[in-house]
Design a protein around this motif. Structure first.
Motif, PDB file in Angstrom:
ATOM      1  N   UNK A  76       0.921  -1.415   0.131  1.00  0.00           N
ATOM      2  CA  UNK A  76      -0.024  -0.011  -0.053  1.00  0.00           C
ATOM      3  C   UNK A  76       0.885   1.211  -0.108  1.00  0.00           C
ATOM      4  N   UNK A  77       2.010   1.143   0.692  1.00  0.00           N
ATOM      5  CA  UNK A  77       2.616   2.412   0.731  1.00  0.00           C
ATOM      6  C   UNK A  77       3.532   2.555  -0.489  1.00  0.00           C
ATOM      7  N   UNK A  78       3.960   1.463  -0.961  1.00  0.00           N
ATOM      8  CA  UNK A  78       4.736   1.630  -2.342  1.00  0.00           C
ATOM      9  C   UNK A  78       3.575   2.184  -3.373  1.00  0.00           C
ATOM     10  N   UNK A  79       2.480   1.763  -3.429  1.00  0.00           N
ATOM     11  CA  UNK A  79       1.697   2.155  -4.396  1.00  0.00           C
ATOM     12  C   UNK A  79       1.113   3.682  -4.288  1.00  0.00           C
ATOM     13  N   UNK A  80       0.798   4.026  -2.965  1.00  0.00           N
ATOM     14  CA  UNK A  80       0.469   5.250  -2.673  1.00  0.00           C
ATOM     15  C   UNK A  80       1.634   6.237  -3.155  1.00  0.00           C
ATOM     16  N   UNK A  81       2.928   5.955  -2.720  1.00  0.00           N
ATOM     17  CA  UNK A  81       3.971   6.756  -3.005  1.00  0.00           C
ATOM     18  C   UNK A  81       4.045   6.894  -4.656  1.00  0.00           C
ATOM     19  N   UNK A  82       4.028   5.660  -5.217  1.00  0.00           N
ATOM     20  CA  UNK A  82       4.253   5.901  -6.646  1.00  0.00           C
ATOM     21  C   UNK A  82       3.119   6.960  -7.453  1.00  0.00           C
ATOM     22  N   UNK A  83       2.075   6.644  -6.778  1.00  0.00           N
ATOM     23  CA  UNK A  83       0.807   7.526  -7.465  1.00  0.00           C
ATOM     24  C   UNK A  83       0.897   9.061  -7.070  1.00  0.00           C
ATOM     25  N   UNK A  84       1.757   9.266  -5.683  1.00  0.00           N
ATOM     26  CA  UNK A  84       1.777  10.793  -5.239  1.00  0.00           C
ATOM     27  C   UNK A  84       2.992  11.345  -6.407  1.00  0.00           C
ATOM     28  N   UNK A  85       4.014  10.603  -6.737  1.00  0.00           N
ATOM     29  CA  UNK A  85       5.210  11.288  -7.618  1.00  0.00           C
ATOM     30  C   UNK A  85       4.462  11.329  -8.679  1.00  0.00           C
ATOM     31  N   UNK A  86       3.694  10.373  -9.422  1.00  0.00           N
ATOM     32  CA  UNK A  86       3.178  10.462 -10.715  1.00  0.00           C
ATOM     33  C   UNK A  86       2.398  11.764 -10.788  1.00  0.00           C
ATOM     34  N   UNK A  87       1.438  11.871  -9.825  1.00  0.00           N
ATOM     35  CA  UNK A  87       0.680  13.280  -9.857  1.00  0.00           C
ATOM     36  C   UNK A  87       1.397  14.647  -9.604  1.00  0.00           C
ATOM     37  N   UNK A  88       2.583  14.420  -8.830  1.00  0.00           N
ATOM     38  CA  UNK A  88       3.250  15.838  -8.734  1.00  0.00           C
ATOM     39  C   UNK A  88       3.908  15.956  -9.948  1.00  0.00           C
ATOM     40  N   UNK A  89       4.526  14.945 -10.876  1.00  0.00           N
ATOM     41  CA  UNK A  89       5.404  15.399 -12.059  1.00  0.00           C
ATOM     42  C   UNK A  89       4.218  16.083 -12.982  1.00  0.00           C
TER      43      UNK A  89
END
Length: 314
Positions: free
Chosen positions: A122-135
């Protein structure tokens, strides 16, 4: 540090040998973010045998990014490294960061997590989604998996300290400044002791602060929702006129009910998004201090004798 009594000894045991082996003068600024356990007391005890350790205790818990701001404003080194006390970011990488900064003549060296297998799915997936959205919202210069473990030159720190932001998100602010940077990969470890201080609620708050501090996209969403509601209203009016023209008996309560809910929901969303920005303007207008230091073990606040490396830890 926030309620890190269980981790303090492990952190110091790994950090001190690394810094002693660098061959440079250094100071460690341990920022206590209003801990309710014996974190500060233990730091004071450790300071008796480690003169380079400096304790900056805040009066109350102000959050990760604001506590980091307190550390950056207290730091006096030529280079400043920010690191948490849970040892998920290895202190052993600091030496490599300093070498890269000097040899490549860069102002920022990011610690990039090359392996996050110790984190939950869950932490890896949410972190990936966060950086994807921020970019996509902020810009392509946002580095993947680069948190708050980084080395910065004095020039960068001075710029950060001069910024008027009330809620800085440093993992976005630092790359946005445009200083020449490099990356050092490392394997993210498990927390050495204690419980995580970054639950889901704080991750959501970080995401909201990141979006509203660096992008006007929510306002654009509100605009598009407003346009969509206008189109739907026009269609409802046209439908009503057609029904009236054909003499159809239309009770009207269903369409009215749906329209009120739809428009009311959209208006609330728009008001909420606008409220995020208005709240930040309100906080800026108040100009209240971000934090208050209860005490600082360093008695010479005006001294600037530290030349090389300083750690601002939380």
């Amino acid at each position: 540090m926030f309620n890190e009594r269980e981790a303090v000894d492990h952190f110091v045991a790994r950090l001190r040998p690394v810094l002693d082996g660098l061959g440079v003068t250094y100071e460690v600024v341990a920022v206590d973010d209003g801990s309710r356990d014996a974190t500060v007391a233990r730091l004071i005890e450790l300071r008796r045998d480690w003169s380079e350790l400096r304790v900056v205790a805040l009066r109350r818990n102000v959050g990760h990014q604001t506590a980091l701001a307190a550390g950056l404003r207290s730091a006096r080194g030529e280079y400043v490294v920010s690191i948490d006390a849970d040892l998920q970011d290895p202190p052993e990488v600091i030496g490599e960061m300093l070498t890269v900064a000097r040899e490549q003549k860069v102002d920022v060296v990011y610690g990039v997590r090359s392996d996050r297998s110790t984190d939950t799915s869950f932490k890896r997936n949410t972190a990936g989604a966060y950086y994807w959205m921020m970019r996509r919202l902020v810009g392509p210069w946002v580095s993947d998996n680069a948190g708050d473990f980084r080395l910065m030159s004095r020039a960068v720190v001075d710029v950060l300290n001069a910024l008027p932001e009330q809620r800085p998100v440093y993992r976005l602010v630092v790359p946005s400044l445009g200083f020449v940077s490099a990356e050092v990969p490392y394997v993210r470890a498990e927390r050495v002791a204690g419980e995580t201080k970054y639950p889901l609620s704080k991750m959501i708050k970080l995401t909201v602060d990141s979006v509203t501090s660096f992008s006007a996209a929510p306002l654009k969403i509100a605009t598009w929702l407003g346009l969509l509601s206008f189109v739907l209203c026009v269609l409802l009016i046209v439908g009503g006129l057609i029904a009236w023209g054909f003499g159809a008996v239309v009770p009207g309560w269903t369409s009215l009910y749906v329209a009120v809910l739809l428009l009311g929901g959209i208006q609330l969303i728009c008001l909420g998004l606008l409220g995020e920005y208005v709240g930040r303007l309100y906080a800026a207008a108040q100009n209240r201090p971000q934090f208050l230091v209860a005490f600082d073990t360093d008695d010479s606040q005006s001294s600037h004798g530290v030349e090389s490396v300083e750690l601002a830890g939380r």
